[in-house]
Scaffold this active site. Structure first.
Site, PDB file in Angstrom:
ATOM      1  N   ASN A 115       0.698  -1.436  -0.139  1.00 37.13           N
ATOM      2  CA  ASN A 115      -0.187  -0.032  -0.076  1.00 37.13           C
ATOM      3  C   ASN A 115       0.887   1.084   0.033  1.00 37.13           C
ATOM      4  O   ASN A 115       0.352   2.316  -0.653  1.00 37.13           O
ATOM      5  CB  ASN A 115      -0.896  -0.026   1.339  1.00 37.13           C
ATOM      6  CG  ASN A 115      -1.787   1.193   1.656  1.00 37.13           C
ATOM      7  OD1 ASN A 115      -2.539   1.413   0.416  1.00 37.13           O
ATOM      8  ND2 ASN A 115      -1.545   2.101   2.375  1.00 37.13           N
ATOM      9  N   ASP A 183       1.200   6.767   0.471  1.00 43.46           N
ATOM     10  CA  ASP A 183       0.359   5.667  -0.079  1.00 43.46           C
ATOM     11  C   ASP A 183       0.682   5.527  -1.804  1.00 43.46           C
ATOM     12  O   ASP A 183       0.901   6.747  -2.416  1.00 43.46           O
ATOM     13  CB  ASP A 183      -0.990   5.716  -0.324  1.00 43.46           C
ATOM     14  CG  ASP A 183      -1.669   5.326   0.726  1.00 43.46           C
ATOM     15  OD1 ASP A 183      -1.110   5.151   2.004  1.00 43.46           O
ATOM     16  OD2 ASP A 183      -3.056   4.651   0.987  1.00 43.46           O
ATOM     17  N   ARG A 211       2.599 -12.253   2.678  1.00 42.77           N
ATOM     18  CA  ARG A 211       1.491 -11.708   3.395  1.00 42.77           C
ATOM     19  C   ARG A 211       1.201 -10.158   2.972  1.00 42.77           C
ATOM     20  O   ARG A 211       2.241  -9.357   2.631  1.00 42.77           O
ATOM     21  CB  ARG A 211       1.745 -11.540   4.842  1.00 42.77           C
ATOM     22  CG  ARG A 211       0.646 -10.398   5.628  1.00 42.77           C
ATOM     23  CD  ARG A 211       1.120 -10.199   7.058  1.00 42.77           C
ATOM     24  NE  ARG A 211       0.574  -9.376   7.897  1.00 42.77           N
ATOM     25  CZ  ARG A 211       0.592  -8.032   7.919  1.00 42.77           C
ATOM     26  NH1 ARG A 211       1.535  -7.302   7.336  1.00 42.77           N
ATOM     27  NH2 ARG A 211       0.064  -7.559   9.175  1.00 42.77           N
ATOM     28  N   ASP A 213       0.518  -6.875   2.931  1.00 43.16           N
ATOM     29  CA  ASP A 213      -0.010  -5.962   3.996  1.00 43.16           C
ATOM     30  C   ASP A 213      -0.931  -4.835   3.737  1.00 43.16           C
ATOM     31  O   ASP A 213      -0.756  -4.269   2.633  1.00 43.16           O
ATOM     32  CB  ASP A 213       1.546  -5.350   4.486  1.00 43.16           C
ATOM     33  CG  ASP A 213       1.253  -4.127   5.337  1.00 43.16           C
ATOM     34  OD1 ASP A 213       0.965  -4.681   6.825  1.00 43.16           O
ATOM     35  OD2 ASP A 213       1.790  -3.183   5.263  1.00 43.16           O
ATOM     36  N   TYR A 217      -6.466  -1.106   1.229  1.00 46.05           N
ATOM     37  CA  TYR A 217      -6.328   0.297   1.102  1.00 46.05           C
ATOM     38  C   TYR A 217      -5.778   0.688  -0.286  1.00 46.05           C
ATOM     39  O   TYR A 217      -5.192   2.104  -0.338  1.00 46.05           O
ATOM     40  CB  TYR A 217      -5.705   0.854   2.246  1.00 46.05           C
ATOM     41  CG  TYR A 217      -5.999   0.433   3.553  1.00 46.05           C
ATOM     42  CD1 TYR A 217      -7.548   0.436   3.965  1.00 46.05           C
ATOM     43  CD2 TYR A 217      -5.299  -0.552   4.567  1.00 46.05           C
ATOM     44  CE1 TYR A 217      -7.967  -0.108   5.233  1.00 46.05           C
ATOM     45  CE2 TYR A 217      -5.843  -1.016   5.617  1.00 46.05           C
ATOM     46  CZ  TYR A 217      -6.991  -0.691   6.060  1.00 46.05           C
ATOM     47  OH  TYR A 217      -7.683  -1.130   7.261  1.00 46.05           O
ATOM     48  N   LEU A 218      -5.600  -0.164  -1.155  1.00 41.30           N
ATOM     49  CA  LEU A 218      -4.913   0.239  -2.253  1.00 41.30           C
ATOM     50  C   LEU A 218      -5.481   1.331  -3.139  1.00 41.30           C
ATOM     51  O   LEU A 218      -4.769   2.153  -3.946  1.00 41.30           O
ATOM     52  CB  LEU A 218      -4.723  -0.936  -3.329  1.00 41.30           C
ATOM     53  CG  LEU A 218      -3.857  -2.157  -2.603  1.00 41.30           C
ATOM     54  CD1 LEU A 218      -3.665  -3.178  -3.902  1.00 41.30           C
ATOM     55  CD2 LEU A 218      -2.856  -1.938  -1.848  1.00 41.30           C
ATOM     56  N   GLU A 220      -8.611   4.333  -3.626  1.00 41.99           N
ATOM     57  CA  GLU A 220      -9.543   5.287  -2.697  1.00 41.99           C
ATOM     58  C   GLU A 220     -10.643   5.777  -3.811  1.00 41.99           C
ATOM     59  O   GLU A 220     -10.364   6.099  -4.694  1.00 41.99           O
ATOM     60  CB  GLU A 220      -8.734   6.644  -2.426  1.00 41.99           C
ATOM     61  CG  GLU A 220      -7.572   6.563  -1.366  1.00 41.99           C
ATOM     62  CD  GLU A 220      -6.271   5.849  -1.986  1.00 41.99           C
ATOM     63  OE1 GLU A 220      -6.085   6.253  -3.285  1.00 41.99           O
ATOM     64  OE2 GLU A 220      -5.530   4.874  -1.406  1.00 41.99           O
ATOM     65  N   GLU A 255      -3.974  -9.349   4.616  1.00 41.44           N
ATOM     66  CA  GLU A 255      -4.369  -8.635   5.927  1.00 41.44           C
ATOM     67  C   GLU A 255      -5.300  -7.695   5.600  1.00 41.44           C
ATOM     68  O   GLU A 255      -4.968  -6.577   4.926  1.00 41.44           O
ATOM     69  CB  GLU A 255      -2.789  -7.982   6.252  1.00 41.44           C
ATOM     70  CG  GLU A 255      -2.963  -7.470   7.650  1.00 41.44           C
ATOM     71  CD  GLU A 255      -2.756  -6.002   7.947  1.00 41.44           C
ATOM     72  OE1 GLU A 255      -2.726  -5.617   9.171  1.00 41.44           O
ATOM     73  OE2 GLU A 255      -2.224  -5.409   7.154  1.00 41.44           O
ATOM     74  N   HIS A 322       2.214  -8.756  15.928  1.00 38.32           N
ATOM     75  CA  HIS A 322       3.099  -7.898  16.299  1.00 38.32           C
ATOM     76  C   HIS A 322       2.427  -6.528  16.410  1.00 38.32           C
ATOM     77  O   HIS A 322       3.049  -5.494  16.684  1.00 38.32           O
ATOM     78  CB  HIS A 322       4.055  -7.785  15.087  1.00 38.32           C
ATOM     79  CG  HIS A 322       3.718  -7.313  13.898  1.00 38.32           C
ATOM     80  ND1 HIS A 322       2.905  -8.129  13.238  1.00 38.32           N
ATOM     81  CD2 HIS A 322       3.755  -5.978  13.218  1.00 38.32           C
ATOM     82  CE1 HIS A 322       2.472  -7.581  12.116  1.00 38.32           C
ATOM     83  NE2 HIS A 322       2.944  -6.189  12.163  1.00 38.32           N
ATOM     84  N   ASP A 323       0.951  -6.489  16.109  1.00 43.26           N
ATOM     85  CA  ASP A 323       0.305  -5.193  16.284  1.00 43.26           C
ATOM     86  C   ASP A 323      -0.394  -5.460  17.531  1.00 43.26           C
ATOM     87  O   ASP A 323      -0.320  -6.168  18.134  1.00 43.26           O
ATOM     88  CB  ASP A 323      -0.503  -4.996  14.974  1.00 43.26           C
ATOM     89  CG  ASP A 323       0.087  -4.736  13.808  1.00 43.26           C
ATOM     90  OD1 ASP A 323       1.145  -3.987  13.918  1.00 43.26           O
ATOM     91  OD2 ASP A 323      -0.335  -4.930  12.682  1.00 43.26           O
TER      92      ASP A 323
HETATM   93  C1  NOJ Z   1      -0.067  -3.378   8.957  1.00 44.86           C
HETATM   94  C2  NOJ Z   1       1.178  -3.897   9.872  1.00 44.86           C
HETATM   95  O1  NOJ Z   1       0.971  -5.256  10.572  1.00 44.86           O
HETATM   96  C3  NOJ Z   1       1.300  -2.884  11.068  1.00 44.86           C
HETATM   97  O2  NOJ Z   1       2.500  -3.228  11.831  1.00 44.86           O
HETATM   98  C4  NOJ Z   1       1.746  -1.571  10.337  1.00 44.86           C
HETATM   99  O3  NOJ Z   1       1.873  -0.475  11.205  1.00 44.86           O
HETATM  100  C5  NOJ Z   1       0.850  -1.169   9.064  1.00 44.86           C
HETATM  101  N1  NOJ Z   1       0.376  -2.276   8.332  1.00 44.86           N
HETATM  102  C6  NOJ Z   1       1.296   0.022   8.434  1.00 44.86           C
HETATM  103  O4  NOJ Z   1       2.270  -0.198   7.669  1.00 44.86           O
END
Ligand code: NOJ
Length: 566
Positions: A115, A183, A211, A213, A217-218, A220, A255, A322-323
């Site tokens: 993105n 973006d 994955r 990421d 959101y690609l 708008e 994701e 990790h988020d």
């Molecule tokens: C998703 C990732 O998992 C996250 O860690 C990151 O902050 C956002 N994308 C934005 O890049």
């Protein structure tokens, strides 16, 4: 520490649908093991721990970004898609990791950040300085900051707008995440080509998938509010078609933190497939809701809603990553309850979520940890484990942002938890030393020495699951019970879902979220009337299913059963 691997398999086994049976393990390269004492984990450190991961029973590693980056967003701010962060090693080290993992029949999936890039990326630097040059149109530029005013702000704790002003180009650029992450402009076909080329670059190096990421959101628009726009799905379909043709057996994982019916759209259809897997964002927070409310209704609803997916596709199920534990897709009422239970200290919150690890969320309750993991490994889909959760590692809410749960892996009670021999002050983040989670007691070596540790439990669960492929590939069917704290479902493997030499299996999985012992009468499908039930851990016989297709089970506090239906 040495690890004896019971059935080591040299080389990658051919199976185009390998991901359906796989156990995935998310490991941040910088957080796992430091081989050169600079305080940061690296590829060589990770290679040195592959024996551990093989012993644990992991089939695939997911590596978050390890590319050149200013690291203002954990590496999701990519400055160069084709080089690796020097702290992590070299491209040759990465190649060696892929080779060594493959020798163990372990796959490597990496993040493709589609993105946005870092504002340090050469494309952006060119775009801002040379609007009419080849990169002028690579990002989303506007003379004003009032386009698409209703598109929501995702990093609401740090950003006030999705637009930022660039003083060089004297225009605004659009960013869905941090303002240093412009973006990419998917309206420009050259951007598609660039991303395809990057994908090919890593696939040629042997990675087993991506994955995708932040994939919703690609594109708008006002109508689509910048999420899951039709053109975004067109792009994914074309990427998938390229991979199916040129790199069969490699996977795409979405994701997409979206509402249940929208997430499923990322699979596409059998005729026009998109991703092989999609993270199950709808299910995850509802597991945490059930654990505290002792009510499974919303979990049952969401599981019933999302089971119909195209042939060959599967969910990527997870509890933590990790988020933050994101709460964007639950109702306001559920979100407030979840904050109350799990984020009573404001420091635990971030954006619309909670920045804690599994063990701390569950207050280190062994009952709850076991229940959560057993459910994760039985849900339809492939489980994704987060590094350190197998030893019930703690977190550090005094660190910034999501670093709270990205601290160094704890291997031993020694200096720096065995993660690094660097001066402790040099570590990229301090090791956890909080009450109850101090690395001197929470570490792999200690857990190995205790036969009843959570680590041994998790490993057993993984190995029992591996012996029961029905939990990977089998169909899913809810079983009803009037007990509102008990979730029960049946997984059924057909003969088409068996590998040569396998016999089809059926498994009844039952989970009690009640905070006290309880009984549940469960009604299975009529075809199971009269079946025998056998516990797959100890082999013990259970009361059989009656002629009315019902069985009554007594459950311990937050207990669970995996019962073979025979
Ligand atoms: C998703 C990732 O998992 C996250 O860690 C990151 O902050 C956002 N994308 C934005 O890049």
């Amino acid at each position: 520490m040495s690890f004896t691997v019971p059935f080591s398999q040299p080389g990658l086994q051919h199976d185009p649908q390998w991901y359906r049976r796989a156990i995935f393990y998310e490991v941040m390269v910088g957080a796992f093991a430091d081989s050169d004492s600079d305080g940061v984990g690296d590829f060589q450190g990770l290679i040195g721990k592959l024996d551990y991961l093989e012993w644990l029973g992991v089939d695939a590693l997911w590596l978050p970004p390890f590319y050149a980056s200013p690291l203002l967003d954990g590496g999701y701010d990519v400055a160069d898609y084709r080089s690796v962060l020097p702290d992590y090693g070299t491209l040759d080290d990465f190649r060696e990791l892929v080779t060594q993992a493959h020798q163990r029949n372990m796959r490597i999936v990496i993040d493709l950040v589609v993105n946005h890039t870092s504002d340090q990326h050469e494309w952006f630097q060119q775009s801002r300085t040379d609007p009419h040059g080849p990169y002028g149109d690579y990002y989303v530029w506007s003379d004003t900051d009032d386009l698409w005013p209703d598109i929501r702000i995702i990093f609401s704790d740090t950003e006030e707008s999705n637009w930022a002003f660039d003083s060089e180009r004297r225009q605004f650029y659009f960013h869905r995440f941090f303002s240093h992450q412009p973006d990419l402009n998917y309206g420009n076909p050259a951007v598609h080509q660039e991303i395809f080329d990057v994908a090919r670059y890593w696939l040629d190096m042997g990675v087993d998938g991506f994955r995708l990421d932040a994939v919703p959101y690609l594109y708008e628009s006002d109508e689509g509010l910048g999420e899951s726009e039709p053109e975004t799905h067109d792009f994914i379909r074309s990427l998938r078609a390229m991979m199916d043709t040129d790199y069969p057996g490699k996977v795409l994982i979405a994701e997409a933190n979206q509402r249940p019916h929208e997430v499923a759209e990322y699979f596409g259809t059998t005729e026009a497939p998109e991703c092989h897997m999609a993270f199950d964002f709808p299910v995850m927070p509802r597991v945490f809701y059930a654990l505290r409310s002792q009510q499974v209704a919303s979990l049952v609803d969401v599981l019933s809603e999302t089971t119909e997916i195209p042939h060959g596709a599967t969910w990527a199920v997870f509890l933590r990553n990790h988020d933050e534990l994101t709460l964007e897709m639950v109702s306001d009422e559920e979100r407030q309850a979840l904050y109350g239970w799990y984020a009573y200290d404001p420091r635990m919150r971030i954006n619309e979520g909670i920045r804690r690890r599994l063990a701390t969320l569950l207050d280190n309750s062994r009952h709850e940890l076991e229940l959560a993991k057993a459910l994760l490994l039985a849900l339809p889909g492939a489980p994704f484990l987060y590094y350190g959760d197998e030893i019930a590692m703690g977190d550090n809410i005094w660190l910034n942002d999501r670093d709270a749960s990205r601290t160094p892996m704890q291997w031993t009670p020694d200096r720096n938890a065995g993660f690094s021999t660097a001066d402790p002050g040099k570590l990229y983040l301090p090791v956890v030393q909080s009450l109850g989670y101090h690395y001197s007691s929470v570490n792999v070596e200690t857990a190995l020495a205790q036969s009843r540790s959570f680590l041994h439990f998790v490993r057993q669960l993984i190995h029992v699951r591996r012996a029961h492929p029905v939990l990977g590939v089998g169909d899913f069917e809810m079983a009803s019970t009037p007990n509102e704290s008990v979730l029960a479902f049946v997984r059924t493997q057909s003969s088409e879902q068996c590998r040569p030499g396998e016999s089809p299996q059926t498994m009844l999985c039952v989970f009690s979220f009640a905070h006290h012992p309880t009984t549940a009468t469960i009604t299975l499908g009529a075809r199971h009337a009269g079946a025998r039930l056998r516990d797959v851990f100890g082999g013990g016989s259970f009361p059989g299913v009656g002629e009315n297709a019902q069985v009554t089970l007594t459950m311990g506090t937050q207990g669970f059963y995996w019962l073979a239906v025979e």
